[in-house]
Design a protein around this motif. Structure first.
Motif, PDB file in Angstrom:
ATOM      1  N   ARG A  28       0.810  -1.221   0.000  1.00  0.00           N
ATOM      2  CA  ARG A  28       0.000   0.000   0.000  1.00  0.00           C
ATOM      3  C   ARG A  28       0.842   1.270   0.000  1.00  0.00           C
ATOM      4  NH1 ARG A  28      -2.044  -2.280   4.744  1.00  0.00           N
ATOM      5  NH2 ARG A  28      -1.739  -0.304   5.853  1.00  0.00           N
ATOM      6  N   LEU A  29       2.106   1.163   0.182  1.00  0.00           N
ATOM      7  CA  LEU A  29       2.956   2.340   0.323  1.00  0.00           C
ATOM      8  C   LEU A  29       3.110   3.105  -0.987  1.00  0.00           C
ATOM      9  CD1 LEU A  29       5.782   0.915   2.605  1.00  0.00           C
ATOM     10  CD2 LEU A  29       4.082   2.647   3.242  1.00  0.00           C
ATOM     11  N   ARG A  30       3.201   4.422  -0.849  1.00  0.00           N
ATOM     12  CA  ARG A  30       3.474   5.308  -1.983  1.00  0.00           C
ATOM     13  C   ARG A  30       4.706   6.144  -1.647  1.00  0.00           C
ATOM     14  NH1 ARG A  30       0.538   2.182  -3.491  1.00  0.00           N
ATOM     15  NH2 ARG A  30      -1.478   2.362  -4.559  1.00  0.00           N
ATOM     16  N   SER A  49      12.246  -3.765   0.657  1.00  0.00           N
ATOM     17  CA  SER A  49      10.913  -3.434   0.142  1.00  0.00           C
ATOM     18  C   SER A  49      10.530  -2.012   0.533  1.00  0.00           C
ATOM     19  CB  SER A  49       9.883  -4.424   0.684  1.00  0.00           C
ATOM     20  OG  SER A  49      10.148  -5.734   0.248  1.00  0.00           O
ATOM     21  N   LEU A  50      10.856  -1.609   1.752  1.00  0.00           N
ATOM     22  CA  LEU A  50      10.572  -0.242   2.192  1.00  0.00           C
ATOM     23  C   LEU A  50      11.382   0.773   1.396  1.00  0.00           C
ATOM     24  CD1 LEU A  50      10.525  -0.922   6.038  1.00  0.00           C
ATOM     25  CD2 LEU A  50       8.553  -0.254   4.646  1.00  0.00           C
ATOM     26  N   VAL A  51      12.632   0.455   1.124  1.00  0.00           N
ATOM     27  CA  VAL A  51      13.470   1.351   0.315  1.00  0.00           C
ATOM     28  C   VAL A  51      12.908   1.462  -1.100  1.00  0.00           C
ATOM     29  CG1 VAL A  51      15.750   1.670  -0.704  1.00  0.00           C
ATOM     30  CG2 VAL A  51      15.551   0.950   1.678  1.00  0.00           C
ATOM     31  N   SER A  52      12.490   0.322  -1.671  1.00  0.00           N
ATOM     32  CA  SER A  52      11.932   0.327  -3.033  1.00  0.00           C
ATOM     33  C   SER A  52      10.658   1.150  -3.108  1.00  0.00           C
ATOM     34  CB  SER A  52      11.653  -1.107  -3.491  1.00  0.00           C
ATOM     35  OG  SER A  52      12.843  -1.858  -3.562  1.00  0.00           O
ATOM     36  N   ALA A  53       9.882   1.165  -2.008  1.00  0.00           N
ATOM     37  CA  ALA A  53       8.651   1.961  -1.976  1.00  0.00           C
ATOM     38  C   ALA A  53       8.921   3.455  -1.834  1.00  0.00           C
ATOM     39  CB  ALA A  53       7.758   1.489  -0.835  1.00  0.00           C
ATOM     40  N   LYS A  54      10.180   3.839  -1.581  1.00  0.00           N
ATOM     41  CA  LYS A  54      10.600   5.241  -1.470  1.00  0.00           C
ATOM     42  C   LYS A  54       9.864   5.970  -0.342  1.00  0.00           C
ATOM     43  CE  LYS A  54      11.848   5.533  -6.356  1.00  0.00           C
ATOM     44  NZ  LYS A  54      11.625   6.234  -7.652  1.00  0.00           N
ATOM     45  N   GLU A  79      21.382   3.543   5.509  1.00  0.00           N
ATOM     46  CA  GLU A  79      22.314   3.812   4.415  1.00  0.00           C
ATOM     47  C   GLU A  79      21.604   4.387   3.191  1.00  0.00           C
ATOM     48  OE1 GLU A  79      24.328   0.152   3.790  1.00  0.00           O
ATOM     49  OE2 GLU A  79      25.437   0.246   5.693  1.00  0.00           O
ATOM     50  N   ALA A  80      20.291   4.090   3.071  1.00  0.00           N
ATOM     51  CA  ALA A  80      19.503   4.658   1.968  1.00  0.00           C
ATOM     52  C   ALA A  80      19.021   6.065   2.282  1.00  0.00           C
ATOM     53  CB  ALA A  80      18.313   3.750   1.663  1.00  0.00           C
ATOM     54  N   GLY A  81      19.370   6.576   3.486  1.00  0.00           N
ATOM     55  CA  GLY A  81      18.984   7.929   3.858  1.00  0.00           C
ATOM     56  C   GLY A  81      17.572   8.048   4.389  1.00  0.00           C
TER      57      GLY A  81
END
Length: 388
Positions: A28-30, A49-54, A79-81
């Motif tokens: 559901r994340l955007r 998955s959370l990083v991919s969802a930005k 590390e992804a900020g």
């Protein structure tokens, strides 16, 4: 008169999305959302998955690093900020609703001007310190893992040793290569690297739950889908693949209701353990020559990152399958596509065609081709005379 705009509030602001199961929340994340989760020892797959969802930030009700073992997820987020606010407590689920606008500023989560909760603002340094402590306690987790492994052996001895309880399936695996795809570690890169192998060997493609969608994304059609059917799309289920529902040992199969609502036939496979391990056992028992695993776990930390209960079946399945099992990364490094005979034929035809075009483009070449044509006609006339 120009009005001065209010200064932006400090921290990160976004729409709240909540779920106690991270796997469900990521659907559901955007981009720009703030994910509120309840995930002790955040694992690598969930973090990726959370990083991919930005997401703009992650708020975790539970400790993202409990210290039981050096889990891989928190460092991936930081590390992804992506800010990680940790250990805020379960009350946040009653204080924040789906769609509320919230703000993360350091150690505090706000809704409007209201302070909702306070947690630990994780940084690279804090996570590294927690990892050092967790590595010191790794021996304790390995002992617990070994105990759980023995319990799994006791429950699934007949299945592991003799294949008792294996379902009858229509997909033929005997003597074939089988590709078991899990939407896990580096699955996209692995599928890309395996394209030459898949093209040449045409392995049976087994998608484990969301792994079926991973195959469709890579433009492959799964031959068989196995799992509890909670994270696979309706599109994949309707793709024409044979469906095997992974059920509890007592025969209860929550995913069966969904397939019945869709009007799809399936086979039930009651077994303890992870669905990807069950898929490997199925392929081995049905006579597969080689099993290539995409997106699965192989290191000790990766086993523990899934949880001790899942790790037991993973470890013992690899002992059972033995030399048949190859990690996708190993195949892509060792495999080199063979040059087929038809490749050589096409190359020769292309070369001859290029020579013909070059000759036809010059006066001398045209004269030479005319002489060749005359000689060819003479040969054909002579050959016909032999049979008349």
């Amino acid at each position: 008169m120009r009005r001065n705009r209010p200064a932006p509030l400090p921290g990160v602001t976004g729409v709240a999305r909540l779920d106690r199961r991270t796997k469900n929340l990521t659907k559901r994340l955007r981009p720009g959302d703030i994910a509120i989760i309840d995930h002790i020892d955040l694992d690598r797959v969930s973090a990726e998955s959370l990083v991919s969802a930005k997401v703009a930030a992650v708020v975790n009700v539970a400790p993202s690093v409990s210290g039981r073992y050096p889990n891989l997820g928190p460092s991936i987020l930081v590390e992804a900020g992506i800010p990680l606010l940790d250990g805020v407590g379960g009350e946040v689920f009653s204080q924040v609703a789906e769609g509320d606008k919230v703000r993360v500023d350091g150690k505090v989560l706000y809704k409007g001007e209201e302070q909702i909760c306070v947690g630990a603002d994780q940084t690279v340094n804090s996570i590294e310190a927690a990892m050092e402590e967790a590595r010191a306690g790794l021996a304790t987790q390995l002992e617990a893992f070994a105990a759980n492994t023995m319990e799994y052996v006791r429950r699934e001895r007949d299945l592991l040793l003799d294949g008792v309880g294996m379902p009858e399936i229509e997909t033929k695996l005997e003597g074939r290569h089988v590709l078991v795809v899990v939407r896990g570690y580096d699955y996209r890169d692995d599928l890309t690297a395996l394209r030459p192998y898949i093209r040449e060997y045409r392995p049976v493609l087994i998608g484990v739950d969301g792994g079926a969608d991973a195959l469709l994304e890579a433009h492959y059609k799964p031959d068989l889908i196995l799992g509890d059917m909670d994270s696979v799309s309706d599109t994949a289920l309707r793709s024409g693949a044979e469906l095997v529902v992974h059920a509890y040992r007592n025969g209860k199969a929550p995913g069966l209701d969904r397939l019945e609502r869709l009007g799809l036939d399936s086979v039930i496979f009651p077994a303890t353990g992870m669905s990807d391990d069950v898929a490997m056992l199925l392929a081995d028992t049905k006579g597969a020559d080689l099993i290539v695993a995409v997106g699965t776990r192989f290191s000790v930390v990766e086993f523990l990152d899934k949880g001790r209960d899942g790790a037991a079946s993973t470890f013992l399945t690899r002992l059972r399958v033995g030399g048949k099992l190859v990690d996708a990364k190993g195949v892509s490094r060792l495999y080199t596509a063979r040059i087929q005979t038809w490749h050589i034929v096409l190359l020769l035809i292309a070369g001859l065609l290029a020579v013909f075009v070059a000759l036809a483009a010059t006066p001398a070449g045209q004269a030479w081709l005319e002489v060749v044509g005359i000689r060819l006609n003479d040969f054909i006339y002579w050959a016909r005379g032999l049979f008349t």
